[in-house]
Design a protein around this motif. Structure first.
Motif, PDB file in Angstrom:
ATOM      1  N   ALA A 194       0.969  -1.326   0.008  1.00 37.03           N
ATOM      2  CA  ALA A 194      -0.055  -0.047   0.117  1.00 37.03           C
ATOM      3  C   ALA A 194       0.865   1.118  -0.027  1.00 37.03           C
ATOM      4  N   ILE A 195       0.574   2.192  -0.886  1.00 44.46           N
ATOM      5  CA  ILE A 195       1.460   3.233  -1.092  1.00 44.46           C
ATOM      6  C   ILE A 195       0.877   4.687  -0.748  1.00 44.46           C
ATOM      7  N   ARG A 196       1.132   5.683  -0.679  1.00 44.34           N
ATOM      8  CA  ARG A 196       0.418   7.192  -0.484  1.00 44.34           C
ATOM      9  C   ARG A 196       1.245   7.836  -1.606  1.00 44.34           C
ATOM     10  N   LEU A 197       0.847   7.985  -2.668  1.00 42.00           N
ATOM     11  CA  LEU A 197       1.399   8.660  -4.042  1.00 42.00           C
ATOM     12  C   LEU A 197       0.665   9.770  -4.429  1.00 42.00           C
ATOM     13  N   GLU A 198       1.246  10.839  -4.687  1.00 42.04           N
ATOM     14  CA  GLU A 198       0.679  12.018  -5.234  1.00 42.04           C
ATOM     15  C   GLU A 198       1.149  12.139  -6.559  1.00 42.04           C
ATOM     16  N   GLN A 199       0.151  12.719  -7.496  1.00 35.58           N
ATOM     17  CA  GLN A 199       0.477  12.990  -8.715  1.00 35.58           C
ATOM     18  C   GLN A 199       1.700  13.727  -8.992  1.00 35.58           C
ATOM     19  N   ARG A 200       2.170  14.686  -8.306  1.00 36.56           N
ATOM     20  CA  ARG A 200       3.443  15.250  -8.417  1.00 36.56           C
ATOM     21  C   ARG A 200       4.593  14.535  -8.438  1.00 36.56           C
ATOM     22  N   GLN A 201       4.445  13.241  -7.623  1.00 39.42           N
ATOM     23  CA  GLN A 201       5.558  12.264  -7.285  1.00 39.42           C
ATOM     24  C   GLN A 201       5.573  11.118  -8.454  1.00 39.42           C
ATOM     25  N   LEU A 202       4.549  10.955  -9.411  1.00 36.86           N
ATOM     26  CA  LEU A 202       4.538   9.792 -10.139  1.00 36.86           C
ATOM     27  C   LEU A 202       5.634   9.817 -11.167  1.00 36.86           C
ATOM     28  N   ALA A 203       5.932  10.892 -12.075  1.00 30.99           N
ATOM     29  CA  ALA A 203       6.764  10.920 -13.262  1.00 30.99           C
ATOM     30  C   ALA A 203       8.230  10.400 -12.733  1.00 30.99           C
ATOM     31  N   ASP A 204       8.576  11.023 -11.552  1.00 31.04           N
ATOM     32  CA  ASP A 204       9.957  10.685 -11.109  1.00 31.04           C
ATOM     33  C   ASP A 204      10.143   9.228 -10.777  1.00 31.04           C
ATOM     34  N   LEU A 205       9.061   8.943  -9.843  1.00 30.80           N
ATOM     35  CA  LEU A 205       9.007   7.350  -9.355  1.00 30.80           C
ATOM     36  C   LEU A 205       8.923   6.440 -10.544  1.00 30.80           C
ATOM     37  N   VAL A 206       8.127   6.676 -11.766  1.00 29.82           N
ATOM     38  CA  VAL A 206       8.215   5.711 -12.763  1.00 29.82           C
ATOM     39  C   VAL A 206       9.230   5.781 -13.459  1.00 29.82           C
ATOM     40  N   ASN A 207      10.108   6.743 -13.772  1.00 32.89           N
ATOM     41  CA  ASN A 207      11.252   6.860 -14.176  1.00 32.89           C
ATOM     42  C   ASN A 207      12.454   5.978 -13.398  1.00 32.89           C
ATOM     43  N   THR A 208      12.315   6.170 -12.296  1.00 34.11           N
ATOM     44  CA  THR A 208      13.216   5.195 -11.449  1.00 34.11           C
ATOM     45  C   THR A 208      12.740   3.843 -11.512  1.00 34.11           C
ATOM     46  N   LEU A 209      11.687   3.345 -11.543  1.00 33.21           N
ATOM     47  CA  LEU A 209      11.089   2.162 -11.390  1.00 33.21           C
ATOM     48  C   LEU A 209      11.396   1.523 -12.861  1.00 33.21           C
ATOM     49  N   GLU A 210      11.278   2.234 -13.926  1.00 35.39           N
ATOM     50  CA  GLU A 210      11.468   1.325 -14.858  1.00 35.39           C
ATOM     51  C   GLU A 210      12.762   1.200 -15.420  1.00 35.39           C
ATOM     52  N   VAL A 211      14.019   1.499 -14.538  1.00 33.14           N
ATOM     53  CA  VAL A 211      15.087   0.976 -14.599  1.00 33.14           C
ATOM     54  C   VAL A 211      15.251  -0.535 -14.334  1.00 33.14           C
ATOM     55  N   GLU A 212      14.516  -0.979 -13.423  1.00 30.12           N
ATOM     56  CA  GLU A 212      14.565  -2.258 -12.974  1.00 30.12           C
ATOM     57  C   GLU A 212      13.160  -3.093 -13.407  1.00 30.12           C
ATOM     58  N   PHE A 213      12.131  -2.496 -13.659  1.00 25.25           N
ATOM     59  CA  PHE A 213      10.830  -3.188 -13.518  1.00 25.25           C
ATOM     60  C   PHE A 213       9.999  -2.820 -14.911  1.00 25.25           C
ATOM     61  N   TYR A 214       9.268  -3.637 -15.419  1.00 23.62           N
ATOM     62  CA  TYR A 214       8.248  -3.015 -16.193  1.00 23.62           C
ATOM     63  C   TYR A 214       7.235  -2.447 -15.559  1.00 23.62           C
ATOM     64  N   VAL A 215       6.827  -1.071 -16.052  1.00 25.23           N
ATOM     65  CA  VAL A 215       5.757  -0.493 -15.192  1.00 25.23           C
ATOM     66  C   VAL A 215       4.714   0.135 -16.194  1.00 25.23           C
ATOM     67  N   PRO A 216       3.188  -0.247 -16.190  1.00 25.13           N
ATOM     68  CA  PRO A 216       2.530   0.231 -17.141  1.00 25.13           C
ATOM     69  C   PRO A 216       1.954   1.530 -16.675  1.00 25.13           C
ATOM     70  N   VAL A 217       2.782   2.349 -17.345  1.00 23.35           N
ATOM     71  CA  VAL A 217       2.669   3.751 -16.945  1.00 23.35           C
ATOM     72  C   VAL A 217       1.077   4.454 -17.089  1.00 23.35           C
ATOM     73  N   GLU A 218       0.371   4.144 -18.078  1.00 24.78           N
ATOM     74  CA  GLU A 218      -0.976   4.423 -17.744  1.00 24.78           C
ATOM     75  C   GLU A 218      -1.926   4.077 -16.874  1.00 24.78           C
ATOM     76  N   ALA A 219      -1.574   2.574 -16.342  1.00 27.26           N
ATOM     77  CA  ALA A 219      -2.190   2.282 -15.280  1.00 27.26           C
ATOM     78  C   ALA A 219      -1.707   2.769 -14.160  1.00 27.26           C
ATOM     79  N   ALA A 220      -0.717   3.136 -13.914  1.00 32.80           N
ATOM     80  CA  ALA A 220      -0.112   3.881 -12.679  1.00 32.80           C
ATOM     81  C   ALA A 220      -0.566   5.333 -12.473  1.00 32.80           C
ATOM     82  N   ARG A 221      -0.617   6.006 -13.788  1.00 34.52           N
ATOM     83  CA  ARG A 221      -1.367   7.322 -13.497  1.00 34.52           C
ATOM     84  C   ARG A 221      -2.807   7.103 -13.057  1.00 34.52           C
TER      85      ARG A 221
END
Length: 192
Positions: free
Chosen positions: A45-72
């Motif tokens: 469970a995470i507390r994630l705000e819109q302003r944090q999303l892009a940077d977090l996804v960029n970091t996660l994508e280095v090691e993981f597949y991340v469905p960006v639209e689903a994250a948004r």
């Protein structure tokens, strides 16, 4: 295959780096406080705000597949999205909203030592939060999941002496889970 604890630690380190509060949940967390069982994925469970999303996804994508639209969408709608590592192991990230249970889960999380050499810690949903969340999932699933029910009863049995039962019952009643909790408590007592 990746060890689930090692994977949870990798994700937790990234979340910490981005100041995203989290609490490990699901069967991995309930195994720490109740009846151990195997798992093929990790729930956080995470507390994630819109302003944090892009940077977090960029970091996660280095090691993981991340469905960006689903994250948004998960951030906008307080739902979930997942990460998949190279071994195909999945991490489900549940974006918390402002419900009583969502707040309870982060306010009452516990920092648990999961490896000693070197010492590494994870924030884990407290037993009371796990009971409430699993009862919520059990109810939402038509009250038929034996796994969810077994997890609830296992936590209640193992943690009964440490749980603040009055607070747990009060919170359960406030979110419409009072009767289910009473049944689970009786079941945990019967199976002691």
């Amino acid at each position: 295959m990746t060890d689930p604890i090692a994977l949870a630690l990798r994700v937790a380190a990234i979340l910490d780096e981005h100041d995203v509060s989290y609490a490990l949940g699901g069967s991995l967390a309930s195994s720490m406080f109740g009846e151990p069982r195997g798992t093929i994925d990790i729930d956080m469970a995470i507390r994630l705000e819109q302003r944090q999303l892009a940077d977090l996804v960029n970091t996660l994508e280095v090691e993981f597949y991340v469905p960006v639209e689903a994250a948004r969408q998960a951030v906008e709608q307080s739902t979930s999205f997942n990460l998949i590592d190279d071994d195909g192991l999945k991490v489900d990230l549940f974006v918390l909203g402002d419900t009583t249970l969502d707040q309870h889960q982060l306010e009452h999380r516990q920092r648990i030592l999961v490896t000693e050499d070197p010492p590494q810690y994870l924030w884990v949903s407290a037993p009371a939060s796990q009971v409430l969340r699993k009862l919520e999932w059990y109810q939402a699933g038509g009250s038929v999941s034996e796994r969810q029910w077994r997890d609830v009863v296992g936590i209640l049995r193992a943690q009964r002496s440490t749980l603040d039962l009055a607070n747990l019952k009060h919170t359960a009643q406030a979110i419409g889970l009072g009767e289910l909790l009473d049944t689970a408590l009786r079941n945990a007592e019967d199976n002691s």
